[in-house]
Design an enzyme around this catalytic site. Structure first.
Site, PDB file in Angstrom:
ATOM      1  CG  HIS A  61      -1.889   0.914   1.210  1.00  0.00           C
ATOM      2  ND1 HIS A  61      -1.673   2.210   1.724  1.00  0.00           N
ATOM      3  CD2 HIS A  61      -3.238   1.023   1.055  1.00  0.00           C
ATOM      4  CE1 HIS A  61      -2.791   3.150   1.592  1.00  0.00           C
ATOM      5  NE2 HIS A  61      -3.993   2.045   1.398  1.00  0.00           N
TER       6      HIS A  61
ATOM      7  CG  ASP B 150       0.391  -2.507   6.195  1.00  0.00           C
ATOM      8  OD1 ASP B 150      -0.405  -2.847   7.054  1.00  0.00           O
ATOM      9  OD2 ASP B 150       0.251  -1.859   5.046  1.00  0.00           O
TER      10      ASP B 150
ATOM     11  CD  GLN C  59      -6.812  -4.812   3.724  1.00  0.00           C
ATOM     12  OE1 GLN C  59      -7.637  -5.288   3.759  1.00  0.00           O
ATOM     13  NE2 GLN C  59      -6.985  -3.292   3.641  1.00  0.00           N
TER      14      GLN C  59
ATOM     15  CE  LYS D 114      -7.283  -0.760   6.078  1.00  0.00           C
ATOM     16  NZ  LYS D 114      -8.133  -0.280   5.103  1.00  0.00           N
TER      17      LYS D 114
ATOM     18  CB  CYS E 166      -3.853   3.168  -1.754  1.00  0.00           C
ATOM     19  SG  CYS E 166      -4.978   4.597  -1.292  1.00  0.00           S
TER      20      CYS E 166
END
Length: 404
Positions: free
Chosen positions: A121, A198, A201, A224, A362
């Site tokens: 991202h 990261d 997700q 999220k 993104c």
């Protein structure tokens, strides 16, 4: 087995209509919907214990402080951090990554190398580019193959004694590919590099065990995973958080201030300047409780069924191509139809009540690799149903007929 209809009743928005049609919400990769218990917890904070934290001796301040720190401990246990002070509240994944990248400005020197993946991202690319411009470090990219998987042989070859940071997402937001991060962390540590994951997700779909992974940093967002927007967590190993300088200066992050010298507070407050999103931090703990009550094993089983069914049904459509076809995937299907712009498909199916994401998500380097302007991304959560997927497939077929 989950009682999906009972779970769906927990989410008020799922009974809404969009353009006169029942809402089919397949944009969970952008943000998840919120259960009533989370919505109620926000109101409860403001109605019953609204006060600033860590600074007041009065009762409301103490109640708010206790609730905030209890939430920190909940998240510590959820991700299996060794200490609660390794859990920093942030405004989201982007904030967490920028905090770490900014800290490394005092550590890196010209010629040092940072490895990022081609699956990232923008928020896990741009801060490192800015850091390279500031320090003279060099950014190197781990490439992907046609299935959307990282090429591990190239990753191994890129690692050297010059590698100081490796930063990679746990799961690709654009393709749903699950990366072999445990292997990558082990290999990076073998050359002395720090590793940031990261996890934005990943956390809606699984429970990361940061001690088992042995990552140095793990960043994710609350919104999220059924929590409020403007909330997030940065996990950092105690030794690394002690090495890095504060990201921001102000109240809360200080021990003592004079015009001659300021000394900084201990962890975690060293990185939590100013009044935080108190309600958000508290309610993020509520969201974590809710997901654990559902059970991540149950969540994964439901989402595996949704992914399998969506993949099979979409591939029935002539001219439809799925991007990200690796073996290990989360519940995301990113696709295009030959000769049709993804935005046009997304616009038509929105009129039928179906929310998907269209564009580059993104993640423009991924789209450049596949030589496409973007994709249609359907991202599923445990509260979605097989019937909703069938509704989407029929809508995509209709859009294809209209646009061909």
């Amino acid at each position: 087995m989950l009682d999906i209809q009972k779970i769906r009743a927990d989410f008020p928005i799922l009974s809404e209509k969009v353009n006169g049609k029942p809402l089919v919400y397949f944009d969970n990769g952008a943000t998840s919907q919120k259960p009533q218990v989370v919505i109620d917890a926000i109101a409860t904070y403001y109605q019953e214990i609204n006060a600033n934290i860590h600074r007041g001796v009065h009762t409301l301040s103490q109640l708010a402080t206790d609730a905030y720190e209890i939430s920190r401990v909940k998240i510590q246990h959820h991700i299996n951090a060794k200490f609660s002070h390794e859990v920093l509240f942030t405004s989201g994944t982007t904030h967490g990554i920028n905090l770490v990248a900014n800290g490394f400005a005092s550590i890196l020197k010209p010629g040092d190398e940072i490895l990022v993946s081609a699956l990232e991202h923008h928020s896990n690319i741009v801060p490192w580019q800015m850091l390279c411009e500031k320090t003279g470090a060099i950014l190197k990219v781990i490439p992907i193959n046609e299935e959307g998987e990282l090429i591990m042989e190239t990753f191994d070859a890129l690692l050297s004694e010059k590698t100081k940071v490796v930063t990679v997402n746990h799961i690709s937001n654009a393709l749903g590919i699950i990366n072999p991060i445990k292997y990558m962390i082990e290999k990076a540590h073998a050359v002395g590099a720090a590793v940031l994951i990261d996890g934005a997700q990943a956390v809606p779909h699984l429970k990361p065990d940061v001690q088992d992974l042995d990552c140095d940093f793990y960043a994710f967002s609350g919104h999220k995973m059924c929590g409020p927007t403007g909330t997030g967590i940065l996990y950092g190993k105690e030794e690394w958080l002690n090495k890095l300088p504060p990201y921001q200066g102000g109240g809360e992050m200080i021990k003592e201030v004079t015009f001659e010298k300021t000394t900084y507070a201990d962890l975690p407050h060293k990185f939590e300047a100013g009044t935080p999103n108190i309600a958000g931090g508290i309610v993020l703990g509520t969201a974590v409780d809710y997901l654990n009550h559902i059970g991540f094993h149950n969540i994964q089983k439901q989402e595996e069924k949704l992914l399998e069914h969506a993949t099979k049904r979409l591939l029935e459509i002539d001219g439809l191509k799925i991007y990200g076809t690796g073996k290990n995937k989360a519940s995301v299907v990113s696709f295009n139809i030959d000769g049709i712009h993804p935005y046009d498909v997304g616009s038509i199916i929105d009129k039928l009540g179906i929310a998907v994401r269209t564009g580059h998500h993104c993640a423009q380097p991924i789209m450049n690799f596949f030589c496409i302007p973007g994709t249609i991304r359907a991202s599923f959560s445990f509260y979605n149903t097989i019937e909703e997927i069938d509704t989407m497939v029929e809508a995509v077929k209709k859009a294809k007929t209209m646009l061909s």
